[in-house]
Design an enzyme around this catalytic site. Structure first.
Site, PDB file in Angstrom:
ATOM      1  N   PHE A  58       3.506  -4.194   7.217  1.00 57.33           N
ATOM      2  CA  PHE A  58       2.343  -3.849   6.391  1.00 57.33           C
ATOM      3  C   PHE A  58       1.991  -4.942   5.374  1.00 57.33           C
ATOM      4  CE2 PHE A  58       6.171  -1.893   4.558  1.00 57.33           C
ATOM      5  CZ  PHE A  58       6.148  -2.392   3.262  1.00 57.33           C
ATOM      6  N   ARG A  86       8.266   6.053 -12.094  1.00 59.93           N
ATOM      7  CA  ARG A  86       8.418   6.341 -10.651  1.00 59.93           C
ATOM      8  C   ARG A  86       8.285   7.848 -10.396  1.00 59.93           C
ATOM      9  NH1 ARG A  86       8.270   2.075  -6.958  1.00 59.93           N
ATOM     10  NH2 ARG A  86       9.092   3.643  -5.556  1.00 59.93           N
ATOM     11  N   THR A  92       6.111   7.061  -2.189  1.00 55.32           N
ATOM     12  CA  THR A  92       5.213   6.025  -1.641  1.00 55.32           C
ATOM     13  C   THR A  92       4.148   6.634  -0.741  1.00 55.32           C
ATOM     14  OG1 THR A  92       7.123   4.534  -1.663  1.00 55.32           O
ATOM     15  CG2 THR A  92       5.192   3.831  -0.380  1.00 55.32           C
ATOM     16  N   ARG A 103       0.383  10.181  -7.106  1.00 58.17           N
ATOM     17  CA  ARG A 103       0.064   9.913  -5.696  1.00 58.17           C
ATOM     18  C   ARG A 103      -0.315  11.201  -4.971  1.00 58.17           C
ATOM     19  NH1 ARG A 103       4.683   5.248  -4.771  1.00 58.17           N
ATOM     20  NH2 ARG A 103       3.318   3.442  -5.018  1.00 58.17           N
ATOM     21  N   ASN A 113      -2.314   3.844  -2.054  1.00 54.82           N
ATOM     22  CA  ASN A 113      -1.605   4.901  -2.777  1.00 54.82           C
ATOM     23  C   ASN A 113      -1.738   4.807  -4.296  1.00 54.82           C
ATOM     24  OD1 ASN A 113       0.088   2.771  -3.107  1.00 54.82           O
ATOM     25  ND2 ASN A 113       1.869   3.684  -2.115  1.00 54.82           N
ATOM     26  N   HIS A 116       1.082   1.319  -8.520  1.00 52.13           N
ATOM     27  CA  HIS A 116       2.346   0.607  -8.315  1.00 52.13           C
ATOM     28  C   HIS A 116       3.216   0.851  -9.536  1.00 52.13           C
ATOM     29  CE1 HIS A 116       5.295  -2.605  -7.702  1.00 52.13           C
ATOM     30  NE2 HIS A 116       5.190  -2.785  -9.005  1.00 52.13           N
TER      31      HIS A 116
HETATM   32  P1  IDP Z   1       6.483   1.649  -3.666  1.00 55.50           P
HETATM   33  O1  IDP Z   1       5.090   1.176  -4.024  1.00 55.50           O
HETATM   34  O2  IDP Z   1       6.582   3.157  -3.703  1.00 55.50           O
HETATM   35  O3  IDP Z   1       7.547   0.981  -4.481  1.00 55.50           O
HETATM   36  P2  IDP Z   1       7.294  -0.076  -1.469  1.00 55.50           P
HETATM   37  O4  IDP Z   1       8.225   0.317  -0.391  1.00 55.50           O
HETATM   38  O5  IDP Z   1       7.772  -1.034  -2.506  1.00 55.50           O
HETATM   39  O6  IDP Z   1       6.734   1.271  -2.139  1.00 55.50           O
HETATM   40  O7  IDP Z   1       6.004  -0.681  -0.754  1.00 55.50           O
HETATM   41  C1  IDP Z   1       5.029  -1.382  -1.508  1.00 55.50           C
HETATM   42  C2  IDP Z   1       3.667  -0.911  -1.091  1.00 55.50           C
HETATM   43  O8  IDP Z   1       3.440  -1.274   0.279  1.00 55.50           O
HETATM   44  C3  IDP Z   1       3.467   0.613  -1.086  1.00 55.50           C
HETATM   45  O9  IDP Z   1       3.099   1.115  -2.361  1.00 55.50           O
HETATM   46  C4  IDP Z   1       2.355   0.778  -0.086  1.00 55.50           C
HETATM   47  O10 IDP Z   1       1.086   0.456  -0.677  1.00 55.50           O
HETATM   48  C5  IDP Z   1       2.675  -0.295   0.936  1.00 55.50           C
HETATM   49  N1  IDP Z   1       3.475   0.273   2.037  1.00 55.50           N
HETATM   50  C6  IDP Z   1       4.791   0.565   2.032  1.00 55.50           C
HETATM   51  N2  IDP Z   1       5.197   1.076   3.219  1.00 55.50           N
HETATM   52  C7  IDP Z   1       4.079   1.095   3.994  1.00 55.50           C
HETATM   53  C8  IDP Z   1       3.845   1.505   5.357  1.00 55.50           C
HETATM   54  O11 IDP Z   1       4.730   1.949   6.071  1.00 55.50           O
HETATM   55  N3  IDP Z   1       2.558   1.350   5.796  1.00 55.50           N
HETATM   56  C9  IDP Z   1       1.550   0.854   5.023  1.00 55.50           C
HETATM   57  N4  IDP Z   1       1.742   0.463   3.763  1.00 55.50           N
HETATM   58  C10 IDP Z   1       2.984   0.579   3.240  1.00 55.50           C
HETATM   59 MG    MG Z   2       8.085  -1.039  -4.562  1.00 56.02          MG
END
Ligand code: IDP
Ligand code: MG
Length: 133
Positions: A58, A86, A92, A103, A113, A116
């Site tokens: 992604f 968080r 996420t 979210r 989403n 951040h």
């Molecule tokens: P977080 O934002 O909850 O910390 P992370 O795993 O750090 O999640 O991922 C960063 C960002 O990447 C997520 O907020 C989301 O926008 C995107 N993301 C994460 N996993 C996926 C996925 O499986 N598909 C599409 N986008 C994703």
């Molecule tokens: Mg993250």
């Protein structure tokens, strides 16, 4: 412990005029912005910020989304700010996010989403330094 964490209101949150509602939610939970900047990130800035995700399927979509239109960068301060932020954000994937989380309330999909938040105190320090020096 009083901590600082980095919060970003992502392009989908800014475009849908959710800045006020999101900041209110933080303030209601005693997380207070001490720095705020609205910024249209370049592709390079978004890539640098998300460098831990280089190589993930992604990554390209994430970088292009985060640099598609302005975001709000914020440093939030408060008791246990990293974990608290968080918790307020929720999972996420908004489909898995608890009722009442940002979210769950606002995000439309896992990629758009809305917010951040730094995931550890160490990363919070790095992320704050990345945008605010
Ligand atoms: P977080 O934002 O909850 O910390 P992370 O795993 O750090 O999640 O991922 C960063 C960002 O990447 C997520 O907020 C989301 O926008 C995107 N993301 C994460 N996993 C996926 C996925 O499986 N598909 C599409 N986008 C994703
Ligand atoms: Mg993250």
């Amino acid at each position: 412990m009083i901590e600082r964490t980095l919060s970003i209101i992502k392009p989908d949150g800014v475009e849908r005029h959710l800045i006020g509602k999101i900041i209110s939610k933080f303030e209601e939970n005693e997380l207070y912005p001490v720095r705020i900047e609205m910024k249209h990130l370049t592709q390079k800035e978004a890539e640098g910020f998300y460098d831990v995700h280089v190589g993930k399927p992604f990554f390209n979509e994430l970088v292009s989304f985060m640099s598609s239109s302005p975001v709000v960068l914020m440093v939030l301060e408060g008791e246990d700010a990293v974990a608290k932020n968080r918790k307020i954000m929720g999972a996420t994937n908004p489909a898995n996010a608890e009722e009442g989380t940002l979210r769950r309330m606002y995000a439309k999909s896992i990629d758009k989403n809305t917010v951040h938040g730094s995931d550890s105190l160490e990363n919070a320090k790095k992320e704050i330094a990345y945008f605010f020096g």
